[in-house]
Scaffold this motif. Structure first.
Motif, mmCIF file in Angstrom:
data_model
loop_
_atom_site.group_PDB
_atom_site.id
_atom_site.type_symbol
_atom_site.label_atom_id
_atom_site.label_comp_id
_atom_site.label_asym_id
_atom_site.label_seq_id
_atom_site.Cartn_x
_atom_site.Cartn_y
_atom_site.Cartn_z
ATOM 1 N N ALA A 92 41.070 52.306 27.602
ATOM 2 C CA ALA A 92 40.650 51.630 28.816
ATOM 3 C C ALA A 92 40.024 50.874 28.581
ATOM 4 O O ALA A 92 40.139 49.474 29.844
ATOM 5 N N LEU A 93 38.896 50.074 27.679
ATOM 6 C CA LEU A 93 38.064 48.927 28.175
ATOM 7 C C LEU A 93 39.022 48.569 27.378
ATOM 8 O O LEU A 93 39.327 46.687 28.214
ATOM 9 N N THR A 94 40.104 47.999 26.399
ATOM 10 C CA THR A 94 40.717 47.608 26.012
ATOM 11 C C THR A 94 41.852 46.566 26.944
ATOM 12 O O THR A 94 41.789 45.859 26.970
ATOM 13 N N ARG A 95 42.300 48.009 27.687
ATOM 14 C CA ARG A 95 43.675 47.371 28.372
ATOM 15 C C ARG A 95 43.178 46.665 29.693
ATOM 16 O O ARG A 95 43.180 46.095 29.954
ATOM 17 N N SER A 96 41.579 46.841 29.825
ATOM 18 C CA SER A 96 41.030 46.522 31.077
ATOM 19 C C SER A 96 40.872 45.580 31.174
ATOM 20 O O SER A 96 41.347 44.533 31.889
ATOM 21 N N VAL A 97 40.464 44.791 30.075
ATOM 22 C CA VAL A 97 39.796 43.738 29.823
ATOM 23 C C VAL A 97 41.486 42.417 29.665
ATOM 24 O O VAL A 97 41.177 41.606 30.747
ATOM 25 N N LEU A 98 42.495 42.916 28.711
ATOM 26 C CA LEU A 98 43.634 42.027 29.038
ATOM 27 C C LEU A 98 44.199 42.801 29.991
ATOM 28 O O LEU A 98 44.993 40.957 30.444
ATOM 29 N N TYR A 99 44.712 43.710 30.900
ATOM 30 C CA TYR A 99 45.441 43.379 31.504
ATOM 31 C C TYR A 99 44.783 43.198 32.852
ATOM 32 O O TYR A 99 45.393 42.384 34.299
ATOM 33 N N GLY A 100 43.538 43.580 32.812
ATOM 34 C CA GLY A 100 43.040 42.638 34.512
ATOM 35 C C GLY A 100 42.681 41.198 34.123
ATOM 36 O O GLY A 100 43.462 40.786 35.480
ATOM 37 N N GLY A 101 42.333 40.857 32.547
ATOM 38 C CA GLY A 101 42.475 38.890 33.414
ATOM 39 C C GLY A 101 43.461 38.667 33.276
ATOM 40 O O GLY A 101 44.009 37.121 34.061
ATOM 41 N N LEU A 102 44.662 38.837 32.704
ATOM 42 C CA LEU A 102 46.242 38.916 32.832
ATOM 43 C C LEU A 102 46.900 38.705 34.001
ATOM 44 O O LEU A 102 47.275 37.413 34.677
ATOM 45 N N ARG A 103 46.478 39.779 35.234
ATOM 46 C CA ARG A 103 47.332 40.053 36.170
ATOM 47 C C ARG A 103 46.151 39.093 36.918
ATOM 48 O O ARG A 103 46.287 38.083 38.008
ATOM 49 N N LEU A 104 44.569 39.102 36.973
ATOM 50 C CA LEU A 104 44.198 38.268 38.248
ATOM 51 C C LEU A 104 44.778 36.564 37.411
ATOM 52 O O LEU A 104 44.493 35.659 38.654
ATOM 53 N N GLY A 105 44.972 36.691 36.588
ATOM 54 C CA GLY A 105 44.784 34.704 35.878
ATOM 55 C C GLY A 105 46.205 34.794 36.405
ATOM 56 O O GLY A 105 46.430 33.749 36.735
ATOM 57 N N LEU A 106 46.918 35.399 35.988
ATOM 58 C CA LEU A 106 48.069 35.813 36.352
ATOM 59 C C LEU A 106 49.036 34.772 37.875
ATOM 60 O O LEU A 106 49.899 34.137 38.325
ATOM 61 N N TYR A 107 48.663 35.633 38.436
ATOM 62 C CA TYR A 107 48.450 35.525 39.899
ATOM 63 C C TYR A 107 48.551 34.022 40.939
ATOM 64 O O TYR A 107 48.907 33.826 41.765
#
Length: 254
Positions: free
Chosen positions: A36-51
């Motif tokens: 869950a933490l691994t996904r949060s770091v990658l997924y959260g960073g990518l979706r906020l960073g790509l917006y």
């Protein structure tokens, strides 16, 4: 996840919380934490960073950043992020549902899935997950973005903590309403091997249809309050911290 394994009568959020604490202990509330933490770091960073780059590219291409452009930018960022992080989500769900998996650990469960079900099993439910992430990211970011503009226009609020707090709360409510059915379908598909009931789902649309037919329209919002209890505060914290970090980095606000 209830009814997936036909494990007795349905429980509400409060009953389930007490039941898990009583039977499995406090540690059980953090099952699947590593993926869950691994996904949060990658997924959260990518979706906020790509917006932001997506929105800027749309502005360059179409000369506009209206609400439709913001929705499309959020959907793109969410979908791409999910494709890359779906294996971590599958691992998290499996660890939460299987006592044997919990004892083996995250790496052992990953090896077991790949050896017995093939590497493609790590992308089970990726279609509904992409739809859910696209809807979540677009509803969160577009709603937050537009809420800020409208609140600054129609209220005394100015750029700062209270504006971010109110806007992110609105975004949390909207995103929960939009994504709760997709969240439920995604979870059911990721648990396909758990029981014959789940194994009968052919795809996301078939799963939604079966749930509507057997459990009624409310079945699509099963766990909706629990989703908001997690997604509401998460959205608020995410946007407040994101805005503060952007400020410290010398970037403009979202």
């Amino acid at each position: 996840m209830q009814l997936v394994g036909q494990r007795g009568p349905l429980k509400g959020m409060g009953q389930l919380f007490v039941h898990i604490l009583k039977n499995e202990g406090p540690k059980s509330m953090y099952l699947g934490l590593t993926p869950a933490l691994t996904r949060s770091v990658l997924y959260g960073g990518l979706r906020l960073g790509l917006y932001e780059p997506s929105k800027n590219a749309s502005q360059w291409a179409f000369g506009s950043t209206n609400i439709l452009v913001k929705i499309a930018s959020g959907a793109f960022a969410g979908a791409i992020s999910t494709v890359l992080t779906n294996p971590a989500e599958v691992l998290k769900v499996r660890l939460q549902m299987n006592s044997g998996s919990r004892q083996r650990g995250t790496v052992a469960e990953l090896r077991r899935i790949v050896s017995k079900e093939g590497i493609s099993a790590l992308w089970k439910g990726v279609g509904p997950a992409m739809a859910r992430a696209a809807a979540l990211t677009s509803s969160q970011l577009a709603t937050y973005d537009e809420s800020k503009l409208l609140l600054m226009k129609w209220t005394p609020l100015e750029e700062g903590f209270y504006l971010h707090l109110v806007s992110s709360t609105i975004a949390g409510i909207v995103s929960t309403v939009v994504t709760a059915p997709m969240d439920m379908v995604k979870t059911r598909l990721m648990l396909q091997r758990e029981s014959n009931v789940v194994g009968s789902y052919k795809n996301g649309l078939h799963c939604a249809y079966q749930v509507m037919r057997t459990e009624g329209p409310r079945g699509l919002y099963k766990g909706g309050f629990a989703i908001f209890a997690r997604l509401g505060p998460q959205t608020t914290i995410t946007f407040i911290l994101c805005e503060k970090l952007r400020q410290l980095a010398g970037l403009n606000s979202i």
